[in-house]
Scaffold this motif. Structure first.
Motif, mmCIF file in Angstrom:
data_model
loop_
_atom_site.group_PDB
_atom_site.id
_atom_site.type_symbol
_atom_site.label_atom_id
_atom_site.label_comp_id
_atom_site.label_asym_id
_atom_site.label_seq_id
_atom_site.Cartn_x
_atom_site.Cartn_y
_atom_site.Cartn_z
ATOM 1 N N ALA A 102 0.815 -1.219 0.000
ATOM 2 C CA ALA A 102 0.000 0.000 0.000
ATOM 3 C C ALA A 102 0.846 1.267 0.000
ATOM 4 C CB ALA A 102 -0.946 0.003 1.203
ATOM 5 N N SER A 103 1.879 1.292 0.819
ATOM 6 C CA SER A 103 2.689 2.519 0.915
ATOM 7 C C SER A 103 3.366 2.836 -0.412
ATOM 8 C CB SER A 103 3.738 2.382 2.026
ATOM 9 O OG SER A 103 4.603 1.290 1.773
ATOM 10 N N THR A 104 3.870 1.816 -1.098
ATOM 11 C CA THR A 104 4.513 2.032 -2.399
ATOM 12 C C THR A 104 3.501 2.506 -3.432
ATOM 13 O OG1 THR A 104 6.175 0.330 -1.954
ATOM 14 C CG2 THR A 104 5.832 0.951 -4.250
ATOM 15 N N ALA A 105 2.335 1.859 -3.482
ATOM 16 C CA ALA A 105 1.307 2.237 -4.454
ATOM 17 C C ALA A 105 0.806 3.654 -4.201
ATOM 18 C CB ALA A 105 0.141 1.252 -4.384
ATOM 19 N N MET A 158 -6.293 6.628 -9.941
ATOM 20 C CA MET A 158 -5.365 5.737 -10.615
ATOM 21 C C MET A 158 -5.697 4.292 -10.298
ATOM 22 S SD MET A 158 -1.759 7.744 -10.038
ATOM 23 C CE MET A 158 -1.669 9.523 -10.345
ATOM 24 N N ASP A 159 -5.642 3.464 -11.320
ATOM 25 C CA ASP A 159 -5.844 2.024 -11.156
ATOM 26 C C ASP A 159 -4.503 1.349 -11.412
ATOM 27 O OD1 ASP A 159 -6.927 -0.419 -10.754
ATOM 28 O OD2 ASP A 159 -8.155 -0.455 -12.569
ATOM 29 N N ILE A 160 -3.940 0.749 -10.372
ATOM 30 C CA ILE A 160 -2.625 0.126 -10.493
ATOM 31 C C ILE A 160 -2.826 -1.342 -10.847
ATOM 32 C CG2 ILE A 160 -0.477 -0.407 -9.286
ATOM 33 C CD1 ILE A 160 -0.919 2.107 -7.627
ATOM 34 N N HIS A 161 -2.635 -1.660 -12.135
ATOM 35 C CA HIS A 161 -2.913 -2.999 -12.636
ATOM 36 C C HIS A 161 -1.873 -4.016 -12.173
ATOM 37 C CE1 HIS A 161 -5.939 -1.159 -15.091
ATOM 38 N NE2 HIS A 161 -5.074 -0.477 -15.808
ATOM 39 N N LEU A 162 -0.611 -3.635 -12.193
ATOM 40 C CA LEU A 162 0.478 -4.520 -11.788
ATOM 41 C C LEU A 162 1.373 -3.788 -10.806
ATOM 42 C CD1 LEU A 162 1.687 -6.182 -15.135
ATOM 43 C CD2 LEU A 162 0.446 -7.295 -13.288
ATOM 44 N N LEU A 163 1.839 -4.507 -9.808
ATOM 45 C CA LEU A 163 2.821 -3.957 -8.875
ATOM 46 C C LEU A 163 3.725 -5.119 -8.489
ATOM 47 C CD1 LEU A 163 3.709 -1.424 -7.410
ATOM 48 C CD2 LEU A 163 2.188 -2.025 -5.528
ATOM 49 N N LEU A 164 4.853 -5.216 -9.201
ATOM 50 C CA LEU A 164 5.733 -6.375 -9.078
ATOM 51 C C LEU A 164 7.158 -5.948 -8.759
ATOM 52 C CD1 LEU A 164 4.588 -8.178 -12.341
ATOM 53 C CD2 LEU A 164 3.972 -8.869 -10.021
ATOM 54 N N PRO A 165 7.901 -6.792 -8.051
ATOM 55 C CA PRO A 165 9.318 -6.492 -7.836
ATOM 56 C C PRO A 165 10.063 -6.548 -9.158
ATOM 57 C CG PRO A 165 8.808 -8.719 -7.112
ATOM 58 C CD PRO A 165 7.501 -8.060 -7.412
ATOM 59 N N ILE A 166 10.997 -5.639 -9.349
ATOM 60 C CA ILE A 166 11.811 -5.645 -10.576
ATOM 61 C C ILE A 166 12.715 -6.871 -10.532
ATOM 62 C CG2 ILE A 166 13.566 -4.419 -11.907
ATOM 63 C CD1 ILE A 166 12.406 -1.824 -10.734
ATOM 64 N N PRO A 167 12.639 -7.749 -11.517
ATOM 65 C CA PRO A 167 13.425 -8.982 -11.471
ATOM 66 C C PRO A 167 14.915 -8.732 -11.558
ATOM 67 C CG PRO A 167 12.410 -8.710 -13.626
ATOM 68 C CD PRO A 167 11.836 -7.643 -12.748
ATOM 69 N N ARG A 168 15.660 -9.628 -10.920
ATOM 70 C CA ARG A 168 17.110 -9.527 -10.991
ATOM 71 C C ARG A 168 17.573 -9.806 -12.422
ATOM 72 N NH1 ARG A 168 16.138 -12.473 -6.290
ATOM 73 N NH2 ARG A 168 16.513 -14.444 -7.356
ATOM 74 N N THR A 169 18.594 -9.088 -12.880
ATOM 75 C CA THR A 169 19.122 -9.263 -14.236
ATOM 76 C C THR A 169 19.906 -10.564 -14.320
ATOM 77 O OG1 THR A 169 19.294 -6.886 -14.510
ATOM 78 C CG2 THR A 169 20.550 -8.243 -16.049
ATOM 79 N N ARG A 170 19.634 -11.341 -15.340
ATOM 80 C CA ARG A 170 20.365 -12.587 -15.566
ATOM 81 C C ARG A 170 21.189 -12.469 -16.847
ATOM 82 N NH1 ARG A 170 18.859 -17.484 -13.117
ATOM 83 N NH2 ARG A 170 19.828 -18.455 -14.909
ATOM 84 N N ALA A 171 22.405 -12.967 -16.780
ATOM 85 C CA ALA A 171 23.285 -12.909 -17.946
ATOM 86 C C ALA A 171 23.220 -14.202 -18.757
ATOM 87 C CB ALA A 171 24.734 -12.653 -17.503
ATOM 88 N N ASP A 172 22.575 -15.250 -18.188
ATOM 89 C CA ASP A 172 22.584 -16.561 -18.835
ATOM 90 C C ASP A 172 21.248 -16.921 -19.470
ATOM 91 O OD1 ASP A 172 21.384 -16.669 -16.388
ATOM 92 O OD2 ASP A 172 22.111 -18.677 -15.883
ATOM 93 N N ILE A 173 20.505 -15.907 -19.912
ATOM 94 C CA ILE A 173 19.270 -16.164 -20.658
ATOM 95 C C ILE A 173 19.646 -16.392 -22.116
ATOM 96 C CG2 ILE A 173 17.084 -15.173 -21.452
ATOM 97 C CD1 ILE A 173 16.993 -15.837 -18.569
ATOM 98 N N ASP A 174 19.382 -17.596 -22.622
ATOM 99 C CA ASP A 174 19.744 -17.886 -24.009
ATOM 100 C C ASP A 174 18.492 -17.927 -24.882
ATOM 101 O OD1 ASP A 174 18.514 -20.326 -23.492
ATOM 102 O OD2 ASP A 174 20.407 -21.408 -23.221
#
Length: 236
Positions: A102-105, A158-174
Motif C-alpha cells: 500500500a505505501s509504495t502504491a 489511478m488504477d494500479i494494474h500490476l505492482l511487481l518487484p523488478i526482477p534480478r538481471t540474468r546474464a545466462d538467458i539464451d
C-alpha cells in the motif's frame, strides 16, 4: 377428488395473492417494477466516467469533493484517489489490493499527481497509461487527472494494474529460454513446449525452474509477469 381440487385451488389462490402483493410493493424511482436493485459495477472505467460527468458540470467554485464523491462507491481495491490542493498532495482513498504494497502504491499515485499537476493546470484533464519503476517495484497503471476549472485543485484517480518487484538481471538467458518464455506467454504447457522445441518434458521443466529461481518467481504465472516486467523475453 373434489375436496382435493378445492384445497389445491385455495392454495393456488393464496400463492397468487402473495405474488400480486409482492409485485405491488413500493418501487424506487427509475427502477423497473419487479426487478431487484442491481449494484453498480466497480471498475476504473465506471469510476472515471462518473468523475468526468461531475467535472463537466462543475464550475470554478466547485469543490474537489463534489467531483470525486459520486464515484467512491465504484472504487476497487487496486484504485487510488489523490488530490493536490493548497500545495499539498493527499491520498483520500488508498491502495488495498496487495498486503504490504500500500505505501509504495500510494506514493506512486502521489508522485504521479505532483508530476502532472502543472500540466493539468495548463491543458485541462489528462488520461494516461504508464509503466514506471518505483522503490524496486515495476508498476503498470491507468490514470485520470481532473483540474479545477479556472485553476486550483487537481484530482487523480489511478488504477494500479500490476505492482511487481523488478526482477534480478540474468546474464545466462539464451535463445531457448526466450523461446520457452514466449511459449509460456502464449499459454502452452511444459509438455507442449518440449514437443515444439524438440526437448524432453523434463528438460523444459528444469529450465523453467531455473528461470523461476533466477527472477525470484514462485509460480509460472509470476515468472511470466516478471519476465514481461524485466523484458527477459527479448534479446539484448
Amino acid at each position: 377428488m373434489a375436496r382435493k381440487f378445492a384445497s389445491n385451488k385455495m392454495v393456488a389462490t393464496l400463492v397468487t395473492k402473495t405474488v400480486v402483493f409482492v409485485g405491488h410493493r413500493r418501487e424506487l424511482p427509475g427502477r423497473r417494477p419487479g426487478f431487484p436493485l442491481m449494484k453498480p459495477k466497480k471498475s476504473f472505467a465506471h469510476a472515471s466516467r462518473v468523475m468526468w460527468d461531475a467535472w463537466i458540470s462543475s464550475d470554478v467554485d466547485t469543490s474537489s469533493e463534489r467531483v470525486y464523491r459520486p464515484a467512491l462507491r465504484l472504487f476497487t481495491a487496486s484504485m487510488v484517489l489523490a488530490v493536490h490542493e493548497r500545495g499539498k498532495c493527499l491520498i483520500l482513498k488508498g491502495y488495498e489490493a496487495l498486503i504490504g504494497h500500500a505505501s509504495t502504491a500510494n506514493e506512486i499515485a502521489r508522485v504521479q499527481l505532483a508530476r502532472r499537476y502543472d500540466e493539468t493546470q495548463r491543458q485541462g484533464p489528462v488520461t494516461t497509461k504508464e509503466m514506471i519503476q518505483k522503490e524496486g517495484k515495476f508498476a503498470a497503471l491507468e490514470s485520470l487527472l481532473l483540474p479545477q476549472k479556472g485553476g486550483g485543485w487537481c484530482i487523480a484517480v489511478m488504477d494500479i494494474h500490476l505492482l511487481l518487484p523488478i526482477p534480478r538481471t540474468r546474464a545466462d538467458i539464451d535463445d531457448v529460454d526466450r523461446a520457452i518464455l514466449q511459449l509460456l506467454y502464449e499459454g502452452f504447457s511444459g509438455k507442449e513446449i518440449g514437443q515444439h522445441l524438440g526437448f524432453s518434458h523434463r528438460t523444459i521443466e528444469h529450465r523453467i525452474e531455473r528461470l523461476k529461481q533466477g527472477v525470484g518467481a514462485r509460480s509460472i504465472a509470476q515468472l511470466v509477469a516478471l519476465s514481461i516486467a524485466g523484458g527477459l523475453g527479448s534479446a539484448a
